[in-house]
Write a protein that holds these residues in place. Structure first.
Motif, short mmCIF file in Angstrom:
data_model
loop_
_atom_site.label_atom_id
_atom_site.label_comp_id
_atom_site.label_asym_id
_atom_site.label_seq_id
_atom_site.Cartn_x
_atom_site.Cartn_y
_atom_site.Cartn_z
N GLU A 261 -3.19 10.32 6.15
CA GLU A 261 -1.91 10.97 5.84
C GLU A 261 -1.06 10.08 4.91
O GLU A 261 -0.42 10.58 3.98
CB GLU A 261 -1.16 11.27 7.13
N HIS A 262 -1.06 8.80 5.19
CA HIS A 262 -0.31 7.85 4.34
C HIS A 262 -0.82 7.93 2.90
O HIS A 262 -0.03 7.98 1.94
CB HIS A 262 -0.50 6.43 4.90
N PHE A 263 -2.14 7.96 2.75
CA PHE A 263 -2.75 7.98 1.42
C PHE A 263 -2.49 9.32 0.72
O PHE A 263 -2.24 9.37 -0.49
CB PHE A 263 -4.25 7.72 1.56
N ARG A 264 -2.52 10.40 1.50
CA ARG A 264 -2.23 11.72 0.91
C ARG A 264 -0.81 11.77 0.36
O ARG A 264 -0.57 12.24 -0.75
CB ARG A 264 -2.43 12.81 1.98
N ARG A 265 0.15 11.25 1.15
CA ARG A 265 1.55 11.25 0.71
C ARG A 265 1.75 10.34 -0.49
O ARG A 265 2.52 10.66 -1.40
CB ARG A 265 2.46 10.79 1.86
N LEU A 266 1.05 9.22 -0.51
CA LEU A 266 1.16 8.32 -1.67
C LEU A 266 0.71 9.04 -2.94
O LEU A 266 1.38 8.97 -3.97
CB LEU A 266 0.31 7.07 -1.45
N ARG A 267 -0.40 9.76 -2.86
CA ARG A 267 -0.89 10.47 -4.05
C ARG A 267 0.11 11.54 -4.49
O ARG A 267 0.33 11.73 -5.69
CB ARG A 267 -2.27 11.09 -3.78
N GLU A 268 0.73 12.21 -3.51
CA GLU A 268 1.76 13.21 -3.85
C GLU A 268 2.92 12.57 -4.60
O GLU A 268 3.43 13.11 -5.58
CB GLU A 268 2.27 13.88 -2.58
N LEU A 269 3.36 11.40 -4.13
CA LEU A 269 4.48 10.72 -4.76
C LEU A 269 4.14 10.24 -6.17
O LEU A 269 4.96 10.32 -7.09
CB LEU A 269 4.93 9.54 -3.90
N LEU A 270 2.92 9.74 -6.35
CA LEU A 270 2.50 9.30 -7.68
C LEU A 270 2.39 10.49 -8.62
O LEU A 270 2.78 10.41 -9.80
CB LEU A 270 1.16 8.56 -7.59
N ASP A 271 1.87 11.61 -8.12
CA ASP A 271 1.78 12.82 -8.94
C ASP A 271 3.17 13.27 -9.37
O ASP A 271 3.40 13.62 -10.54
CB ASP A 271 1.09 13.95 -8.16
N ALA A 272 4.11 13.26 -8.43
CA ALA A 272 5.48 13.69 -8.73
C ALA A 272 6.14 12.77 -9.75
O ALA A 272 6.97 13.22 -10.56
CB ALA A 272 6.31 13.74 -7.45
N ALA A 273 5.78 11.49 -9.73
CA ALA A 273 6.37 10.52 -10.66
C ALA A 273 5.65 10.48 -11.99
O ALA A 273 6.08 9.76 -12.91
CB ALA A 273 6.36 9.13 -10.03
N GLY A 274 4.55 11.24 -12.11
CA GLY A 274 3.81 11.25 -13.37
C GLY A 274 2.98 10.01 -13.60
O GLY A 274 2.67 9.65 -14.75
N ILE A 275 2.58 9.33 -12.52
CA ILE A 275 1.76 8.13 -12.63
C ILE A 275 0.29 8.52 -12.51
O ILE A 275 -0.15 9.00 -11.45
CB ILE A 275 2.10 7.09 -11.54
#
Length: 426
Positions: free
Chosen positions: A234-248
């Motif tokens: 879950e931690h890793f899934r949320r991290l990917r969501e945050l990076l996607d939202a930031a355009g990284i």
């Protein structure tokens, strides 16, 4: 008598190189300050036990690479091979961690007895960033976002790429380790020598082996993400969501592990394809158990380190050092004769006060007009200020352009600062 030279793998940074170091360090300081990170400075020597307990006694660093010695009291001391353990020790010792959040950074030399090669030395310099007391993936994401900003500031955003992975909790890794060792033991004779050694001591490091035959064997090996616990997933899934939202942009690399025992959950590397085999320019991850492991209260943490030598090598290889970094003098003030020396020194001081940020070099050491003008030219200055017997008598100076065909002009000494301000601003 033989000359004493620097120790192999420990390099002098010469005056023509230090402006580049100052430029890179300044950019890093500027970016980190903008995110609210505070600098901490730790000693380069620590108790050996600190690194054995944090890095792990069966790692290459502790087994083969540390500079360890006994001091006069018989205590075992070590030149720091990395910065995280020392930062944790300092923060815990001075009460900076428990029930608090901290964003810290540091820079300085580290020491490992490795075979010196381009971009990897026995004394090398790192910038490290450590965050304490924040358990969510948002701080992991912030570290990657601020690093992406640094690459942009340095012009490296098109030359670096991000790889991420989750290596789960220590319990999940223990279960996976058993499965991996069981699989690879059946192919022991086909493993390279390094992987054979690691199979007993640190089998997860085999996952990032550079040997193509070993990598081929790993294609059918058990996968780490099949053993991850729900919290890590879950931690890793949320991290990917945050990076996607930031355009990284990033790639999930399921074989990415870190070489130090204290990592868990998120791990990452920023990689370049412009330096051959030495491709990692920044790496890090979470180490939620390290503070407790070193005697502190349970404190979650995440951080990274980047090697300055490798970062500077990348900038030089790609010719991304701005022209202004290796700045020449702006003005060279000559002094022809003893009478001119005090006037030259005083005039130079007044120019420095009137022209902040400009480089004013005062000639010292005497010499003929010809030799002083040669030194003025070699300084790279745009203008030479001529002070000789006639100028002293008349209260004037000669102002000679060194980078154009314009003629020399005579000025009142009182007019010099204003005239140079206009000329240098053009």
């Amino acid at each position: 008598m033989a000359k004493i030279q620097a120790i192999r793998g420990m390099n002098d940074i010469l005056p023509d190189q230090t402006p580049v170091w100052q430029f890179v360090e300044g950019k890093v300081r500027e970016v980190l300050s903008g995110y609210g990170y505070q600098e901490i400075r730790m000693p380069i020597v620590e108790q050996t036990e600190l690194f054995k307990r944090s890095i792990g006694e069966v790692t290459d660093i502790v087994e083969k690479e540390m500079y360890t010695f006994e001091d006069r009291n018989g205590d075992s001391l070590t030149l720091r091979p990395e910065g995280t353990a020392g930062c944790v020790r300092a923060a815990e010792e001075h009460g900076l961690l428990f029930n608090q959040t901290r964003r810290l950074w540091y820079t300085g030399p580290m020491f490992r007895h490795e075979r010196p090669q381009k971009g990897r030395y026995r004394q090398f310099h790192q910038i490290g960033v450590e965050c304490f007391g924040m358990s969510g993936p948002d701080i992991d994401a912030e570290l990657l976002i601020l690093t992406a900003r640094l690459w942009k500031e340095l012009g490296l955003d098109a030359h670096t790429r991000l790889e991420i992975n989750s290596i789960g909790t220590s319990a999940a890794r223990r279960e996976y380790r058993e499965a991996l060792v069981g699989y690879l033991s059946g192919y022991y004779d086909q493993l390279d020598a390094d992987s054979q050694r690691r199979l007993e001591s640190n089998p997860l490091r085999i996952l990032d082996s550079k040997n193509p035959d070993t990598q081929k064997l790993l294609e059918e090996a058990p996968k780490l993400d099949d053993y991850l616990d729900e919290e890590s997933l879950e931690h890793f899934r949320r991290l990917r969501e945050l990076l996607d939202a930031a355009g990284i942009a990033y790639t999930v690399n399921p074989r990415l592990v870190r070489g130090l025992d204290y990592y868990g959950k998120t791990v990452f590397e920023w990689i370049t394809d412009s330096l051959g085999a030495q491709g990692t320019v920044c790496a890090g991850g979470r180490y939620d158990g390290l503070v407790e492991q070193l005697g502190g209260k349970p404190t979650v943490a995440v951080g990274f380190a980047m090697g300055l030598e490798r970062l500077i090598l990348l900038l030089e290889t790609l010719e991304l050092i701005p022209d202004h970094v290796n700045a020449n003098a702006d003005v060279y003030v000559t002094a022809m004769g003893d009478q001119a020396v005090p006037v030259a020194l005083g005039l130079s001081e007044s120019l420095r006060a009137a022209l902040p940020g400009k480089i004013i070099v005062t000639h010292c050491g005497g010499g003929s007009f010809k030799s002083q003008m040669k030194k003025a030219d070699r300084s790279g200055a745009r203008y030479a200020v001529i002070l000789g017997e006639n100028e002293i008598t008349n209260g004037t100076v000669g102002l000679k352009p060194l980078r154009s065909d314009e003629g020399q002009q005579e000025l009142e000494q009182a007019e010099l600062a204003n005239t140079l301000d206009k000329l240098l601003g053009a």
